[in-house]
Design a protein around this motif. Structure first.
Motif: not given
Lengths: 387, 446
Positions: A322-327, A330-334
């Motif tokens: 379900p990970e959509q890479y929009k949270t 996730m942005i912080e992680h990237i």
């Protein structure tokens, strides 16, 4: 002289006169320590480590290391490893010139963590990247113990990194640490990745040629695993079970066995949208649908697959990640990954620059140069080209 | 070759791999295909070939067919053919296989065999003497012909290794392109029979490199030989291309190796199993030259057209009917299973390609197979990444699955980052270790 040393010690202040204190303490430790004085000795050392001044002890690191080592020996002898964990951690921090520095104390610290099963305590040290090494032997032990602690914490990818470093480290002669590390490396590779990768190019020739000779039961296990058949794997384990036990790897081997089910079930998620529990049991070679349900349930809980079980029909529906890479997370992680990698990249280029200015490197390069054309000349100063 | 054969209905020997929808309804066409679905008419089949390959093929059929009537027929024809030749070893072999079952005419005639051997000895001595004579005279052409004759002699007597050596020796004495071509064709012939297809490829290239332009028949022969070599090497796509490029001038001119029906069958099946749709259309269906070949084996023509038109059940049915006879072909028999599996997989993939969802029951009907078996096949293909889909096993539907590119990209990027970090850190560590070791060594030197 021990009595003399101890009496002088009382007169010194460990934080202000750390160097002197250290000398005396070292003299005290170099002799045998009697049982009755042991606990007193331990307290003294702990107090010293906690209060000493880092700059002073860095002037004679050897003596500091020797004190810490005898402290560790005492702690192990008295079987109170847990008492040594925190002091040694402090000691490391004080001895290190930077967090990237590997001291001789690192492996001892990890050893105490292992013996006392305080895995989490080791995390702060383990998560530091190491780029500077005093003694290669320390590195071997450090990475090996580090691998074991990571296995205990179930951080298999980190364990794999540590063990990989041992196996691929430059070595001219095979050592026992590398052999043991390779055995665990095979097992952890199977659990984490389902296969054992071949040696990368930069592995030393010694390792490539000889490691496999000492680890045959494990290689057989890996070959059986790859076929994906549970019964074959079980027989392979049974045949070599004493060897695994002798190496203290039986626990890991059992984990390899259960990981085979997981891998087979994961493969099913790639092909099916829904599948009955009966079929899952058949495909993965479990005996009953009930067992299949238990396995799938555990995997869902561990987050290894995404699925829902419909008990009425006995069907399992597999879902996409379900990970959509929009949270935001996730942005912080990237973003943090990018920053980290840029830092690493800078480090790499600075080391590259450093080497290109190194006289030894330049003499070697210039010796191999055939001609000097105008095009060949770059901005290297002339004096470095003198052979 | 053209005949109206009434074959016996029904396949013999092996069971069909998958249930057939209907019977074989093709025989009523009075087809010219002896490689067709009926039980093979051994005599008609053998009449397609000449020379040693005829005998080899007949003996192969006798070994493999499992049906005594056919076996005896094949052995009888082989015996007759061998008696026309001079290979006593082969003769003895055939006679022992017959084991008296065909009556007194077909038993081992020891006298004949011995006389053949005697004559062979005499001829061999004569040829060798002549050759040494030529060698002392150092006339190139004569030496070449001498070796060639020796090669022919050994070939006729079944000593293929010696034949090969002698033909190869003519190479140094070839002066014109015609000589080279002759040598190459001889070597190719022997190598095919010996099963040494590396040599076949080599000599085909040698022949094709001669400066003079070759006549179309030779070109066709060389293409067939190259095709056979690729077939043997399991390079089906290349084999198909070679067979498809063979010109119709081949006719019966290469009957000592291959018949035009074979070209059609080998080419058709290899093409079907390895070409994609575009290539299949361009090179096979629209290929006018190859159409001539396909006329000789209408089943192959039909099954290719059925495949292209997505009539899979019919296509697979033709394949099943052809199978028993193909298993008796010396060049194709060990490739039949692979080719069939590949064709079947291609059919399944092609079937699912245009749909978002496919009901497995309908698909199973189209392929005349059971749903469970079809599900297993689909699972294997999906795992192999040949089909992008997922199976809903509960409702028995296949859903096409198009990977979410965006998510996949993110995943890959993060993964690459992790790997880079890990590798860079390990590298820096190793560099440090090596530097340490280097410093130690330097320190020790001082």
């Amino acid at each position: 002289s021990q009595a003399l040393a101890s009496c002088l010690l009382e007169q010194l202040d460990p934080s202000k006169h750390s160097l002197g204190y250290l000398y005396l303490l070292e003299a005290y430790s170099s002799g045998p320590i009697l049982r009755e004085q042991a606990s007193g000795y331990l307290l003294t050392v702990v107090e010293f480590i906690n209060s000493c001044s880092a700059e002073q002890i860095r002037l004679t690191p050897d003596k500091f290391v020797s004190v810490c080592k005898s402290f560790k020996d005492q702690v192990m002898q008295l079987q109170v490893a847990i008492q040594g964990v925190a002091p040694l951690r402090t000691a490391i921090r004080k001895l290190q010139t930077s967090s990237e520095h590997l001291t001789t104390l690192h492996p001892d610290f990890l050893l105490l963590c292992l013996l006392s099963k305080c895995y989490k305590a080791a995390l702060s040290i383990l998560d530091d990247d190491i780029f500077e090494v005093d003694q290669p032997r320390d590195l071997f032990l450090y990475c090996y113990y580090g691998g074991m602690i990571n296995i205990g914490l179930k951080r298999f990818h980190k364990a794999l990194e540590c063990l990989h470093n041992v196996v691929t480290a430059p070595m001219t002669a095979l050592n026992a640490i590398a052999v043991e590390a390779f055995k665990k490396y095979i097992l952890v590779s199977l659990i984490h990745n389902g296969q054992v990768p071949s040696f990368p190019k930069y592995t030393s020739a010694t390792a490539q040629r000889n490691l496999k000779n000492y680890t045959q039961p494990y290689i057989d296990l890996a070959n059986c695993y790859v076929t994906g058949k549970f019964s074959e794997l079980e027989t392979s384990i049974q045949t070599n079970i004493e060897k695994f036990q002798a190496d203290n790897n039986l626990g890991l081997v059992k984990q390899v066995l259960s990981s085979l089910y997981k891998r087979n079930i994961q493969r099913l998620t790639q092909t099916y949208l829904t599948l009955s529990l009966q079929d899952i049991a058949g495909a993965v070679q479990l005996k009953t649908p009930r067992e299949a349900e238990m396995h799938v349930l555990r995997m869902i809980q561990d987050g290894e697959i995404f699925a829902t079980i419909n008990q009425k029909d006995g069907m399992v529906s597999f879902h996409e990640d379900p990970e959509q890479y929009k949270t935001c997370e996730m942005i912080e992680h990237i973003d943090s990954s990018i920053q980290r990698l840029m830092g690493l990249s800078k480090k790499l280029s600075s080391i590259d620059e450093h080497i290109s200015c190194d006289p030894a490197y330049l003499t070697k390069i210039s010796r191999e140069r055939q001609r000097f054309d105008f095009d060949d000349f770059d901005s290297v100063p002339h004096k470095f080209l003198q052979t | 070759m053209d005949g109206d054969e009434e074959g016996v209905v029904g396949p013999m020997g092996d069971e069909a791999m998958f249930p057939n929808g209907g019977g074989d309804g093709q025989q009523q066409r009075g087809s010219k295909a002896v490689m067709g679905g009926e039980q093979m008419d051994v005599e008609a089949y053998a009449s397609l070939y000449t020379g040693r390959t005829k005998v080899t093929r007949l003996l192969f059929i006798a070994d493999r067919c499992g049906n005594e009537g056919m076996q005896l027929e094949a052995l009888r024809l082989a015996y007759d053919e061998i008696k026309k030749g001079e290979d006593s070893q082969l003769y003895r072999e055939a006679a022992s296989k017959i084991a008296g079952r065909l009556g007194p005419q077909y038993t081992l005639d020891q006298a004949w065999a011995d006389s053949i051997d005697r004559r062979a000895e005499q001829r061999k001595d004569k040829l060798e003497n002549e050759l040494s004579g030529y060698k002392t005279n150092l006339i190139k052409e004569s030496i070449r012909m001498g070796y060639n004759d020796l090669g022919d002699f050994y070939y006729a007597h079944g000593q293929l290794g010696d034949a090969f050596k002698n033909y190869v020796r003519t190479r140094d004495y070839c002066t014109t392109s015609k000589h080279i071509i002759q040598m190459c064709l001889n070597v190719i012939l022997v190598s095919i029979e010996l099963g040494q297809f590396m040599h076949v490829s080599n000599y085909v290239s040698k022949a094709e490199q001669t400066p003079d332009t070759l006549d179309p028949v030779t070109v066709a022969k060389l293409r067939c030989a190259a095709g056979l070599a690729y077939l043997e090497a399991k390079k089906y796509k290349l084999a198909a291309r070679k067979f498809l490029e063979t010109g119709p001038e081949l006719g019966n001119n290469y009957a000592e190796v291959i018949a035009p029906q074979d070209v059609a069958t080998y080419g058709g099946l290899c093409a079907l199993s390895s070409f994609d749709r575009t290539e299949l259309k361009n090179k096979v269906i629209d290929n006018i030259n190859f159409r001539n070949f396909l006329e000789l084996v209408p089943e192959v023509r039909e099954l290719i057209h059925d495949f292209y038109a997505s009539r899979y059940a019919s296509c697979l049915e033709y394949l099943e009917n052809l199978k028993p006879n193909l298993l008796l072909d010396i060049h194709l028999h060990d490739h039949v299973e692979t080719l069939y599996t590949q064709i079947r997989h291609k059919a399944i993939i092609q079937y699912t390609h245009p749909f978002i969802s496919v009901d497995l029951h309908t698909m199973a009907d189209a392929f005349k197979t059971g749903v469970a078996g079809l599900e297993k096949e689909l699972e294997a293909l999906i795992t192999d990444n040949q089909i992008q889909a997922r199976i809903d096993s509960h409702n028995k539907i296949l859903y096409a699955r198009h990977a979410d590119q965006r998510n996949a990209t993110f995943q890959r990027v993060l993964q690459t980052g992790v790997e880079f970090e890990r590798d860079a850190r390990a590298m820096l560590l190793r560099a440090n270790l090596i530097k340490h070791e280097y410093n130690q060594r330097a320190a020790r030197k001082i």
